[in-house]
Design a protein around this motif. Structure first.
Motif, PDB file in Angstrom:
ATOM      1  N   THR A  45      32.916  32.328  31.699  1.00 48.60           N
ATOM      2  CA  THR A  45      31.870  33.068  30.375  1.00 48.60           C
ATOM      3  C   THR A  45      33.745  32.340  29.544  1.00 48.60           C
ATOM      4  O   THR A  45      34.529  32.487  29.620  1.00 48.60           O
ATOM      5  CB  THR A  45      31.692  34.585  30.210  1.00 48.60           C
ATOM      6  OG1 THR A  45      33.037  34.961  31.282  1.00 48.60           O
ATOM      7  CG2 THR A  45      30.580  34.895  31.419  1.00 48.60           C
ATOM      8  N   VAL A  46      32.735  32.134  28.492  1.00 49.76           N
ATOM      9  CA  VAL A  46      33.970  31.872  27.175  1.00 49.76           C
ATOM     10  C   VAL A  46      35.263  33.494  27.187  1.00 49.76           C
ATOM     11  O   VAL A  46      34.678  34.646  27.070  1.00 49.76           O
ATOM     12  CB  VAL A  46      33.260  31.644  26.056  1.00 49.76           C
ATOM     13  CG1 VAL A  46      32.454  33.328  25.427  1.00 49.76           C
ATOM     14  CG2 VAL A  46      34.449  30.962  25.379  1.00 49.76           C
ATOM     15  N   VAL A  47      36.702  33.128  26.750  1.00 52.15           N
ATOM     16  CA  VAL A  47      37.730  34.115  26.738  1.00 52.15           C
ATOM     17  C   VAL A  47      37.627  34.694  25.598  1.00 52.15           C
ATOM     18  O   VAL A  47      37.611  35.825  25.013  1.00 52.15           O
ATOM     19  CB  VAL A  47      38.674  34.028  27.202  1.00 52.15           C
ATOM     20  CG1 VAL A  47      39.579  34.986  27.125  1.00 52.15           C
ATOM     21  CG2 VAL A  47      38.326  33.632  29.504  1.00 52.15           C
ATOM     22  N   GLY A  48      37.827  33.900  24.618  1.00 53.33           N
ATOM     23  CA  GLY A  48      38.063  34.041  23.399  1.00 53.33           C
ATOM     24  C   GLY A  48      39.530  34.519  22.697  1.00 53.33           C
ATOM     25  O   GLY A  48      40.654  33.864  23.104  1.00 53.33           O
ATOM     26  N   ASN A  49      39.541  35.591  22.106  1.00 55.37           N
ATOM     27  CA  ASN A  49      40.407  36.069  22.009  1.00 55.37           C
ATOM     28  C   ASN A  49      40.841  36.909  23.164  1.00 55.37           C
ATOM     29  O   ASN A  49      39.927  38.068  23.247  1.00 55.37           O
ATOM     30  CB  ASN A  49      39.995  37.112  20.909  1.00 55.37           C
ATOM     31  CG  ASN A  49      41.706  38.082  20.217  1.00 55.37           C
ATOM     32  OD1 ASN A  49      42.605  37.836  20.455  1.00 55.37           O
ATOM     33  ND2 ASN A  49      41.071  38.474  19.130  1.00 55.37           N
ATOM     34  N   TRP A  50      42.298  35.978  23.865  1.00 55.68           N
ATOM     35  CA  TRP A  50      42.364  37.197  24.790  1.00 55.68           C
ATOM     36  C   TRP A  50      43.498  38.157  24.603  1.00 55.68           C
ATOM     37  O   TRP A  50      44.220  38.799  25.436  1.00 55.68           O
ATOM     38  CB  TRP A  50      43.296  36.268  25.708  1.00 55.68           C
ATOM     39  CG  TRP A  50      44.249  35.030  25.040  1.00 55.68           C
ATOM     40  CD1 TRP A  50      44.283  33.921  25.097  1.00 55.68           C
ATOM     41  CD2 TRP A  50      45.348  35.216  24.394  1.00 55.68           C
ATOM     42  NE1 TRP A  50      45.250  32.776  24.276  1.00 55.68           N
ATOM     43  CE2 TRP A  50      46.314  34.217  24.470  1.00 55.68           C
ATOM     44  CE3 TRP A  50      45.990  36.507  25.042  1.00 55.68           C
ATOM     45  CZ2 TRP A  50      47.886  34.046  24.214  1.00 55.68           C
ATOM     46  CZ3 TRP A  50      47.720  36.481  24.303  1.00 55.68           C
ATOM     47  CH2 TRP A  50      47.845  34.981  24.065  1.00 55.68           C
ATOM     48  N   LEU A  51      44.018  38.829  23.555  1.00 50.45           N
ATOM     49  CA  LEU A  51      44.195  39.632  23.369  1.00 50.45           C
ATOM     50  C   LEU A  51      43.395  40.508  23.249  1.00 50.45           C
ATOM     51  O   LEU A  51      43.312  41.852  23.355  1.00 50.45           O
ATOM     52  CB  LEU A  51      45.095  40.027  22.237  1.00 50.45           C
ATOM     53  CG  LEU A  51      46.439  39.474  21.707  1.00 50.45           C
ATOM     54  CD1 LEU A  51      46.983  39.736  20.453  1.00 50.45           C
ATOM     55  CD2 LEU A  51      47.706  40.090  22.822  1.00 50.45           C
ATOM     56  N   GLU A  52      42.188  40.703  23.381  1.00 51.02           N
ATOM     57  CA  GLU A  52      40.607  42.100  23.249  1.00 51.02           C
ATOM     58  C   GLU A  52      40.692  42.399  24.432  1.00 51.02           C
ATOM     59  O   GLU A  52      40.695  41.546  25.521  1.00 51.02           O
ATOM     60  CB  GLU A  52      39.915  41.072  22.620  1.00 51.02           C
ATOM     61  CG  GLU A  52      39.729  40.839  20.821  1.00 51.02           C
ATOM     62  CD  GLU A  52      38.297  40.861  20.444  1.00 51.02           C
ATOM     63  OE1 GLU A  52      37.756  40.624  21.116  1.00 51.02           O
ATOM     64  OE2 GLU A  52      38.057  41.163  19.077  1.00 51.02           O
ATOM     65  N   ASN A  53      40.272  43.196  25.115  1.00 52.11           N
ATOM     66  CA  ASN A  53      39.570  44.249  26.375  1.00 52.11           C
ATOM     67  C   ASN A  53      40.797  43.794  27.223  1.00 52.11           C
ATOM     68  O   ASN A  53      40.354  43.343  27.998  1.00 52.11           O
ATOM     69  CB  ASN A  53      38.016  43.407  26.135  1.00 52.11           C
ATOM     70  CG  ASN A  53      37.234  44.008  25.370  1.00 52.11           C
ATOM     71  OD1 ASN A  53      37.708  45.174  23.998  1.00 52.11           O
ATOM     72  ND2 ASN A  53      36.533  43.001  25.332  1.00 52.11           N
ATOM     73  N   ALA A  54      41.976  43.723  26.307  1.00 54.00           N
ATOM     74  CA  ALA A  54      43.281  43.188  28.247  1.00 54.00           C
ATOM     75  C   ALA A  54      42.676  44.745  29.192  1.00 54.00           C
ATOM     76  O   ALA A  54      43.271  46.062  28.807  1.00 54.00           O
ATOM     77  CB  ALA A  54      44.195  43.087  27.538  1.00 54.00           C
ATOM     78  N   ASN A  55      43.351  44.158  30.231  1.00 54.65           N
ATOM     79  CA  ASN A  55      42.898  44.430  31.447  1.00 54.65           C
ATOM     80  C   ASN A  55      43.634  43.572  32.712  1.00 54.65           C
ATOM     81  O   ASN A  55      44.649  42.219  32.794  1.00 54.65           O
ATOM     82  CB  ASN A  55      41.942  44.744  32.184  1.00 54.65           C
ATOM     83  CG  ASN A  55      40.653  43.796  31.935  1.00 54.65           C
ATOM     84  OD1 ASN A  55      41.345  43.225  32.241  1.00 54.65           O
ATOM     85  ND2 ASN A  55      38.836  43.719  31.370  1.00 54.65           N
ATOM     86  N   GLU A  56      43.610  44.462  34.211  1.00 55.88           N
ATOM     87  CA  GLU A  56      44.710  43.794  34.893  1.00 55.88           C
ATOM     88  C   GLU A  56      43.854  42.991  35.382  1.00 55.88           C
ATOM     89  O   GLU A  56      44.618  41.303  35.943  1.00 55.88           O
ATOM     90  CB  GLU A  56      44.564  44.382  36.468  1.00 55.88           C
ATOM     91  CG  GLU A  56      45.516  45.614  35.806  1.00 55.88           C
ATOM     92  CD  GLU A  56      47.136  45.068  35.752  1.00 55.88           C
ATOM     93  OE1 GLU A  56      47.640  44.330  35.821  1.00 55.88           O
ATOM     94  OE2 GLU A  56      47.990  46.192  34.879  1.00 55.88           O
ATOM     95  N   ALA A  57      42.636  42.837  35.624  1.00 57.11           N
ATOM     96  CA  ALA A  57      42.366  41.106  35.896  1.00 57.11           C
ATOM     97  C   ALA A  57      42.315  39.318  34.822  1.00 57.11           C
ATOM     98  O   ALA A  57      42.790  38.819  35.159  1.00 57.11           O
ATOM     99  CB  ALA A  57      40.507  41.100  35.617  1.00 57.11           C
TER     100      ALA A  57
END
Length: 718
Positions: A45-57
């Motif tokens: 699935t598309v990631v887009g803005n990778w700062l959003e909903n940051a988690n260990e995954a």
């Protein structure tokens, strides 16, 4: 004069273009039926803005050094400010309050040996909005408008971020993420209190939160956090900080959302100031700066529209910030006026407007996928910077706040910046390859309002990058990346371009690994940063106040590591027991000039943390340690050939010894029957280790570190 914030036709056109792209059907993302469906990448699935909903995954999949610290860790560390949390992150070094950044209103953080004074070389954001009063012309965080109690996570990207975020990204990206709007109604309140063993001073951190979302997708939250009380110095360290945020969101459809946030911050704090060597020896906790203080206010508003489906993401973020920061500092005379002082004031106002559209499109194939992302930012900022001062006076004989303080410096400035980026995340087999390019177009000016003289500078900088990740398994990744980072001239530096100052440019490289499996987790990263010509504030080391100098080429290299283990994975009887450790080695050196081959100032070659957590039933015990090796304050290589290691009489120069600290905390959760009441007690600096730092700016001298400190925490949730 043109209006300070007229939105250019190019910016409007770019935003409309991005909106049209988002509205197009995603035919290209739908591949022909595969002969073997299991071989396709339909799960991507598309990631887009990778700062959003940051988690260990997301950390595991990031092709560079990255660390996320969550709210539970803040609380169990007994932290009352972001400095105490950032120390836990490999590669990040945080200075104690010192110099003109000597209050809780300021933030002094450096990454990988870069200067930490007022955090100028990292892109520091809150929910994606720059925290600096002027991201291009005044990136320093003499006012850091945030409080720890309003945060959910702290996300530190130390590499592989220069394409999407800038400027000043050689030290990576630090994103402070505020507490999200909950899906159901939530209300909680907490308070923590630091009680310093020296003098019995008390500093309190109240926090409150209320929010929720209704069945129609309309949500909102109100956040408050503050700091009030006195620090551990004997005088002039009172602080009052209030940080308020109102957030709202509306779910338009399953794939579309509109969100907004209004944020108001106000802080005022005394600055007890630096001590000479003799004064520190007599009493390290005293203050001889009764009139030094710092205050700041910031109002900002942001609005974001986002579209998100499996194949594409589109968002438009726009924000406006209105900031004021001011200071009063007693300036020591020199020569025949060496025993005299004068009170200086520096009121400054800044405004920033920006619009940032981003679009990401996923193209799937049977054995390969591409996520192509394009982004654009139009930003315009304006500054009004003044300085005034009294005549010289004999300290202790007069209240200088009653003296006339005429303005001797008045400058206005502004920047119009356009930045565009494109990158392509290519997944093929076990490899992820992401080439990218960011282009900055910057136009800045500074006008002296007394003389009418105007300095204009411009920069057009291509900033390429390449990141590669190899997926050894779902739990183990190897990565490497390279990129170019750029730091434009700041307003103070533009005003003195006749001194030959030039913008900073650096090449950055990383090689490393992330892993998370069978109770183990961690990272190992080797890094290298090469500056063509780094800038340094000369301050009180021999140059005039606020004077900058070119250091020439510098190199920053080293290794960062972290390791954690959950003992419950070894045996069920050990459930609740976990441990962690980090270690960073950094070597940051001058490459030319009088100090060639020697360490840069104010960083430690060795930094380590270690900790243990044990939770059983409703009890939780935390033990944490921190250690750093010595630092240098050698003087100014542009005016001296003596790399000073012995302490100077004014306390500004000389080596700074390393130290180690131990902290402990014990907490208890009373559960739902008691409104989720949680209480905890703890001790910071258990063995009352005496340590200090130095400052070489306009408030030079020695600054004692925090003594043994007891704290109490309590919270309720409904």
């Amino acid at each position: 004069m043109q209006p300070a914030f007229r939105l250019s036709g190019g910016a409007i056109g770019a935003a409309l273009l991005f909106a049209q792209l988002a509205a197009l059907p995603a035919h290209a993302a739908d591949p022909a039926p595969a002969a073997n469906p299991e071989a396709t990448l339909n799960a991507v699935t598309v990631v887009g803005n990778w700062l959003e909903n940051a988690n260990e995954a997301k950390v595991l999949e990031h092709p560079g050094a990255r660390t996320i610290v969550d709210r539970e860790t803040f609380q169990e560390a007994g932290a009352n400010n972001v400095r105490e949390v950032l120390r836990r992150i490999p590669g990040v070094q945080v200075q104690e309050n010192n110099g003109t950044g000597g209050s809780d209103v300021s933030l002094n953080v450096g990454v990988r040996g870069l200067t930490s004074r007022l955090s100028p070389r990292s892109t520091i954001l809150m929910d994606g909005v720059p925290l600096a009063v002027a991201p291009y012309g005044q990136p320093q965080l003499s006012m850091a408008p945030l409080s720890l109690g309003n945060l959910e996570t702290i996300d530190v990207v130390r590499g592989a971020g220069s394409v999407r975020y800038g400027p000043q990204n050689v030290g990576g990206i630090i994103n402070f993420v505020t507490r999200p709007i909950p899906k159901t109604f939530v209300a909680d309140a907490s308070v923590s209190t630091d009680i310093y063993s020296h003098g019995g001073s008390v500093k309190t951190n109240p926090t409150a939160f209320i929010g929720g979302t209704n069945d129609n997708g309309l949500g909102g939250a109100l956040l408050y956090s503050g700091i009030h009380g006195n620090g551990y110095r004997e005088s002039n360290d009172h602080v009052n900080i209030d940080d308020l945020m109102l957030k709202g969101t509306y779910r338009i459809s399953k794939t579309d959302e509109l969100s907004a946030a209004f944020h108001y911050y106000e802080g005022r704090a005394g600055m007890p100031g630096g001590l000479t060597s003799a004064q520190y020896a007599a009493d390290p906790f005293q203050s001889v700066r009764p009139y030094d203080n710092f205050d700041g206010r910031r109002s900002d508003f942001s609005l974001k529209y986002s579209h998100n489906d499996n194949n594409r993401k589109f968002e438009v973020l726009t924000y406006y910030t209105d900031s004021f920061r001011g200071s009063n500092i007693e300036q020591q005379g020199t020569g025949t006026q060496a025993n005299l002082r004068r009170l200086t004031a520096a009121p400054r106002n800044y405004h920033t407007f920006a619009i940032e559209p981003r679009y990401s499109q996923l193209f799937r194939g049977e054995s390969m996928s591409h996520e192509v992302s394009v982004g654009y930012r139009f930003l315009r900022e304006a500054s009004d910077e003044k300085a005034s001062r009294t005549l010289f006076y004999t300290p202790g004989t007069i209240d200088p706040t009653t003296l006339r303080s005429p303005v001797y410096q008045s400058r206005t400035g502004g920047t119009t910046a356009n930045a565009v980026y494109i990158d392509d995340t290519i997944n093929v087999g076990s490899w992820t390859i992401t080439p990218g390019l960011r282009y900055e177009f910057i136009r800045s000016y500074v006008t002296d309002n007394f003389t009418g003289a105007r300095n204009d500078v411009s920069s057009n900088e291509p900033l390429p990058s390449l990141a590669v990740m190899y997926h050894v398994s779902d739990q183990w990744k190897l990565f490497a990346n390279a990129g170019v980072s750029f730091g434009p001239l700041q307003y103070f530096q533009i005003a003195q371009t006749t001194n030959g100052l030039t913008p900073e440019k650096a090449k950055t490289y990383e090689v490393g690994t992330h892993f998370n499996a069978n109770g183990w987790g961690g990272e190992l990263t080797l890094f290298n940063i090469d500056f063509d010509d780094e800038l340094q504030l000369r301050g009180g080391t021999g140059g005039a106040p606020d004077a900058w100098t070119n250091l020439g080429a510098t190199t920053h290299r080293g290794v960062e590591s972290s390791l954690r283990y959950d003992f419950g994975a070894l045996d069920k009887s050990l459930a609740g027991l976990s441990a962690y450790a980090t270690y960073t080695f950094t070597e940051a050196t001058y490459n030319q000039g009088n100090f060639a081959g020697r360490d840069l100032p104010f960083y430690s070659r060795h930094v380590a943390t270690v900790g243990m957590r044990y939770a059983r039933n409703r009890w939780a015990l935390n033990v944490d340690g921190f250690a750093q090796s010595k630092q240098r304050s050698p003087g100014d290589p542009s005016t001296s050939t003596n790399y000073q290691t012995a302490e100077s009489a004014n306390g500004a120069l000389g080596d700074i010894p390393g130290y180690a600290l131990l902290n402990m905390r014990l907490g208890y959760d009373f559960g739902k029957s008691a409104q989720n009441l949680k209480v905890a007690v703890g001790v910071k600096n258990v063995f009352d280790k005496r340590y200090f730092t130095r400052s070489t700016d306009n408030n030079a001298g020695k600054y004692v570190g925090m003594p043994r400190t007891f704290y109490i925490q309590a919270s309720l949730a409904y």
